[in-house]
Design a protein around this motif. Sequence first.
Motif, mmCIF file in Angstrom:
data_model
loop_
_atom_site.group_PDB
_atom_site.id
_atom_site.type_symbol
_atom_site.label_atom_id
_atom_site.label_comp_id
_atom_site.label_asym_id
_atom_site.label_seq_id
_atom_site.Cartn_x
_atom_site.Cartn_y
_atom_site.Cartn_z
ATOM 1 N N LYS A 123 -5.793 -6.405 6.288
ATOM 2 C CA LYS A 123 -6.797 -5.522 5.799
ATOM 3 C C LYS A 123 -8.149 -6.529 5.300
ATOM 4 O O LYS A 123 -8.052 -7.531 5.253
ATOM 5 C CB LYS A 123 -6.277 -4.822 4.386
ATOM 6 C CG LYS A 123 -4.816 -4.290 4.466
ATOM 7 C CD LYS A 123 -4.834 -3.032 5.560
ATOM 8 C CE LYS A 123 -3.912 -2.293 5.400
ATOM 9 N NZ LYS A 123 -3.528 -1.183 6.408
ATOM 10 N N GLY A 144 0.758 -1.350 0.014
ATOM 11 C CA GLY A 144 0.074 0.172 0.188
ATOM 12 C C GLY A 144 0.989 1.221 0.095
ATOM 13 O O GLY A 144 0.530 2.285 -0.544
ATOM 14 N N THR A 145 1.915 1.226 0.815
ATOM 15 C CA THR A 145 2.855 2.348 0.820
ATOM 16 C C THR A 145 3.441 2.728 -0.761
ATOM 17 O O THR A 145 3.415 3.845 -1.058
ATOM 18 C CB THR A 145 3.918 1.888 1.560
ATOM 19 O OG1 THR A 145 3.485 1.521 3.012
ATOM 20 C CG2 THR A 145 4.793 3.424 2.036
ATOM 21 N N SER A 196 -4.004 -1.533 0.009
ATOM 22 C CA SER A 196 -3.098 -2.245 0.505
ATOM 23 C C SER A 196 -3.667 -3.572 0.610
ATOM 24 O O SER A 196 -4.749 -3.674 1.008
ATOM 25 C CB SER A 196 -2.679 -1.600 1.858
ATOM 26 O OG SER A 196 -2.104 -2.831 2.623
HETATM 27 C C1 LIG Z 1 -2.121 -0.475 5.623
HETATM 28 C C2 LIG Z 1 -2.024 0.942 5.518
HETATM 29 C C3 LIG Z 1 -1.206 1.786 4.575
HETATM 30 C C4 LIG Z 1 0.088 0.898 4.198
HETATM 31 O O1 LIG Z 1 -0.212 -0.326 3.538
HETATM 32 P P1 LIG Z 1 1.165 -1.088 3.533
HETATM 33 O O2 LIG Z 1 0.459 -2.439 2.575
HETATM 34 O O3 LIG Z 1 0.992 -1.631 4.621
HETATM 35 O O4 LIG Z 1 2.319 -0.441 2.974
HETATM 36 C C5 LIG Z 1 -1.231 2.925 4.079
HETATM 37 N N1 LIG Z 1 -2.359 3.604 4.854
HETATM 38 C C6 LIG Z 1 -3.343 3.342 5.619
HETATM 39 C C7 LIG Z 1 -4.489 4.045 5.878
HETATM 40 C C8 LIG Z 1 -3.170 1.933 5.923
HETATM 41 O O5 LIG Z 1 -4.007 1.476 6.719
#
Ligand SMILES: *Cc1c(COP(=O)(O)O)cnc(C)c1O
Length: 365
Positions: free
Chosen positions: A186, A60-61, A181
């Motif tokens: 999630k 997600g990052t 993400s």
């Molecule tokens: C989990 C999350 C991310 C990051 O996602 P990753 O896959 O862990 O890098 C970014 N923003 C929010 C709001 C999140 O909950």
Amino acid sequence: MMIPFGNLKRHYETYRHEFDEALQSVLDSGWFVLGKAGEKFENEFAAYCGAKHAVGVGSGTEAIHLSLMALNIGVGDEVLTVANTCVPTVSAISVTGATPVLVDVDTESFTMVADDLARKISRNTKAIIPVHMYGQAADLDPIFDIANLHGIPVVEDAAQAHGTKYKGRKIGSISTMTCFSFYPSKNLGCFGDGGCITTSDDTIAERLRMLRNYGQRERYYHSIKGFNSRLDEIQAALLSAKLKHLDHWNERRRSIARYYRENITSTLVQHPREMEYGDHIFHLYVVRVLAREAFQKRLQQLGVGTMIHYPVPIHLQASYKDLEYKKGDFPVSEQLADSVLSLPMFPELTDDEVAKICSSVNSVV
Ligand SMILES: *Cc1c(COP(=O)(O)O)cnc(C)c1O
């Protein structure tokens, strides 16, 4: 007997057969990165969201980072997001070299407030990132009004919003780019790291596909500077198997939330509000309590696991000292950080467990 805050083992055991089959199919194929399983999942997830494309990436990052790269954002630029988010939203901004500029959140929805957003726009603002916190959409229309007035693109952080709706529209179909993400916990999570960006813009989709794959369109011919951030075939196949269940899981989360709302009657607890403009998918069920530390400890003694999302707002994190904010700059985000408590919320919670959580919460004095 302890009721855990989350339980991915139970999740796997419930669907073991389907997940094992998906995993085995990739092992049998002998193809592990950027292949048929990835393409299949991208098409399915795009269709689910109502977007033309989904581009699978490493996390997600990375989805947010690549989106900002696709907009050519870097040193000297400013990107607006909220003080009440988890750090990766902001990491993705800083890694481009741009400066994160923070906005406070609404007391009811816990998401970006348009008034504060309008105040923070400058000549250098190159993108706005609303975060759909805890599974509820940010109020996007007032944000788009401001963004459109200044010609600034909106990139949504939908890491907690797979299936969330805003005014009848699925998150993922609205902005030029929406970032998801697939971190294991999630609402739609894989078995490792993963993420994606949905878009209905062909040019942007193509740019994102190059950026995630060393900047190449054709093997060994690199037209732009990219790097490596890809969703692998194993994760993609598992995500395809899981996507079929997502609406059902979200519905189960909503029914647990309804049960909490009706059966947690303690006056010490403030329930989250579901805004009229959308459908909340309850990635987290976040209540507000007084004397949170004692409250959490008591629940732990009663056998109920809880977590805090998030204990420190961005502007008070040691790693973002350089932004030169101080305590008091984001009063709502600070109040939330001091009072929020996330109750167990996952589809495989049993009705008995949900009932026990309610009576435990009610018994805290
Ligand atoms: C989990 C999350 C991310 C990051 O996602 P990753 O896959 O862990 O890098 C970014 N923003 C929010 C709001 C999140 O909950």
